[in-house]
Design an enzyme around this catalytic site. Structure first.
Site, PDB file in Angstrom:
ATOM      1  N   GLY A   8     -40.664  22.438 -70.391  1.00 15.57           N
ATOM      2  CA  GLY A   8     -39.671  21.357 -70.428  1.00 15.57           C
ATOM      3  C   GLY A   8     -39.290  21.002 -71.856  1.00 15.57           C
ATOM      4  O   GLY A   8     -38.985  19.848 -72.174  1.00 15.57           O
ATOM      5  N   GLY A  11     -36.210  18.930 -72.964  1.00 18.20           N
ATOM      6  CA  GLY A  11     -36.070  17.591 -72.399  1.00 18.20           C
ATOM      7  C   GLY A  11     -36.175  16.514 -73.474  1.00 18.20           C
ATOM      8  O   GLY A  11     -36.216  16.808 -74.677  1.00 18.20           O
ATOM      9  N   ILE A  35     -36.588  25.792 -68.053  1.00 18.29           N
ATOM     10  CA  ILE A  35     -36.014  26.535 -66.924  1.00 18.29           C
ATOM     11  C   ILE A  35     -34.622  27.061 -67.260  1.00 18.29           C
ATOM     12  O   ILE A  35     -34.180  28.063 -66.727  1.00 18.29           O
ATOM     13  CB  ILE A  35     -36.009  25.660 -65.645  1.00 18.29           C
ATOM     14  CG1 ILE A  35     -35.708  26.494 -64.401  1.00 18.29           C
ATOM     15  CG2 ILE A  35     -35.048  24.494 -65.770  1.00 18.29           C
ATOM     16  CD1 ILE A  35     -36.013  25.774 -63.105  1.00 18.29           C
ATOM     17  N   ARG A  36     -33.916  26.362 -68.166  1.00 22.09           N
ATOM     18  CA  ARG A  36     -32.600  26.811 -68.620  1.00 22.09           C
ATOM     19  C   ARG A  36     -32.546  26.767 -70.133  1.00 22.09           C
ATOM     20  O   ARG A  36     -33.248  25.963 -70.747  1.00 22.09           O
ATOM     21  CB  ARG A  36     -31.511  25.868 -68.080  1.00 22.09           C
ATOM     22  CG  ARG A  36     -30.928  26.315 -66.767  1.00 22.09           C
ATOM     23  CD  ARG A  36     -29.913  25.321 -66.252  1.00 22.09           C
ATOM     24  NE  ARG A  36     -30.563  24.086 -65.807  1.00 22.09           N
ATOM     25  CZ  ARG A  36     -31.139  23.924 -64.618  1.00 22.09           C
ATOM     26  NH1 ARG A  36     -31.138  24.902 -63.740  1.00 22.09           N
ATOM     27  NH2 ARG A  36     -31.712  22.789 -64.303  1.00 22.09           N
ATOM     28  N   TYR A 142     -42.486   9.793 -57.525  1.00 23.79           N
ATOM     29  CA  TYR A 142     -42.875  10.036 -58.913  1.00 23.79           C
ATOM     30  C   TYR A 142     -44.262   9.447 -59.206  1.00 23.79           C
ATOM     31  O   TYR A 142     -45.122  10.095 -59.802  1.00 23.79           O
ATOM     32  CB  TYR A 142     -41.819   9.379 -59.813  1.00 23.79           C
ATOM     33  CG  TYR A 142     -42.031   9.487 -61.296  1.00 23.79           C
ATOM     34  CD1 TYR A 142     -41.868  10.699 -61.955  1.00 23.79           C
ATOM     35  CD2 TYR A 142     -42.350   8.354 -62.058  1.00 23.79           C
ATOM     36  CE1 TYR A 142     -42.023  10.778 -63.339  1.00 23.79           C
ATOM     37  CE2 TYR A 142     -42.495   8.430 -63.427  1.00 23.79           C
ATOM     38  CZ  TYR A 142     -42.335   9.650 -64.072  1.00 23.79           C
ATOM     39  OH  TYR A 142     -42.488   9.730 -65.434  1.00 23.79           O
TER      40      TYR A 142
END
Ligand code: SER
Length: 317
Positions: A8, A11, A35-36, A142
């Protein structure tokens, strides 16, 4: 921490943490994954970057082996509001990704960090000055992920001796990468809107208090915890840490000191309001201070001053 893999990494936390760790440990020793590949993110070009969906154990293991990783900083996860909209996907990503990260850490004997959150508390928790050890019965997906995550990290430490560490972060405010899908995100967006439009419409009520922290303090606290002597860490996976507690009205007033014609309006989003209402107003970070010397530098006014300078520059205003 010598050879670090971050999930991540593009982020909100990952972007600034990757930049800081590259300064401290050398660019080649910090492998950013996501992931991207967000081409506009400052960390994806030049230095090691790899695509990784944390739900893919084989790829996770392959990358950790390829780079001879000794530390995993696992940040890939959905935040609270997105997790509430997509609870099954949140379980899959937040729990599946964490379990894969812990398994890789166990197999390769890595140190392991993952953040917990103020979301690990719930409506039955003491709301003010919430203690380190207290009732944790969250009612959000969450929060359930975060409590289970804290326990899973404890399990990997106790059963397998994996050197797991973690912090219960409050809302994080930053000027580099935007947050996405959280309940505390308003405290970042408000600065952009104040500078661009002199007005912000809050989705939370004016008197909703939550804990917050400025990103430089959050980054320093991760590094300090990871470098702390393990013998000192009794609550190793879930330290309460906070720098300030404020409401939308208070942050608006802090911004008005710099932008006097700024106005705040309210249009309440019941879903995010109910998440915020289930979380503490303020948490007690004494245990983190005592066990490994946690401290923060920025209060609301200092953070506001810095955010206004940085966001103004970023927006070319
Ligand atoms: N910032 C997170 C959220 O709002 C809380 O940890 O979901």
């Amino acid at each position: 921490m010598k050879k670090i893999l971050i999930t991540g990494a593009t982020g909100q936390i990952g972007t600034e943490l990757t930049m800081k760790l590259r300064q401290l440990y050398g660019s080649d020793n910090v492998i950013a994954t996501n992931i991207r590949k967000h081409e506009d993110n400052p960390i994806v070009n030049g230095d090691p970057f790899e695509l990784l969906d944390v739900r893919d154990y084989s790829r996770f293991f392959e990358l950790a082996t390829k780079y001879n990783i000794d530390t995993i900083i696992h940040l890939a996860a959905f935040l609270s509001a997105t997790a509430e909209k997509k609870p099954l996907l949140a379980w899959d990503l937040n729990m599946g990704g964490l379990l894969n990260g812990l398994e890789v850490a166990r197999e390769l004997n890595c140190q392991f960090f993952t953040p917990s959150s103020i979301g690990a508390f719930g409506p039955s928790t003491e709301k003010n000055n919430t203690p380190q050890d207290t009732i944790q019965r969250p009612n959000t997906m969450y929060g359930i992920n975060k409590v289970a995550g804290e326990l899973l990290c404890d399990y990997y430490y106790n059963k397998y001796g994996v050197d797991t560490r973690g912090l219960r972060f409050p809302g994080l405010i930053s000027s580099v990468a935007l947050p996405g899908g959280g309940t505390t995100d308003y405290a970042v967006h408000i600065y952009y809107e104040a500078l661009m439009n002199r007005s912000y419409t809050s989705y939370l009520k004016s008197d909703t208090f939550m804990d917050m922290m400025y990103m430089p303090d959050a980054i320093n606290s991760i590094i300090k915890l990871m470098e702390a002597n393990p013998d000192q860490l009794k609550h190793r996976n879930a330290y309460n840490v906070s720098a300030m507690s404020f409401s939308p009205e208070m942050i608006a007033n802090a911004i008005k000191k710099h932008i006097p014609d700024f106005e705040i309006h309210y249009e309440i989003d019941e879903k995010r309001q109910s998440i915020a209402d289930s979380w503490p107003n303020s948490i007690d970070s004494t245990c983190a201070t005592e066990e490994w010397g946690f401290h923060s530098v920025y209060d609301l006014d200092q953070m506001t001053q810095d955010m206004i300078i940085k966001v103004k520059k970023k927006l070319n205003l």
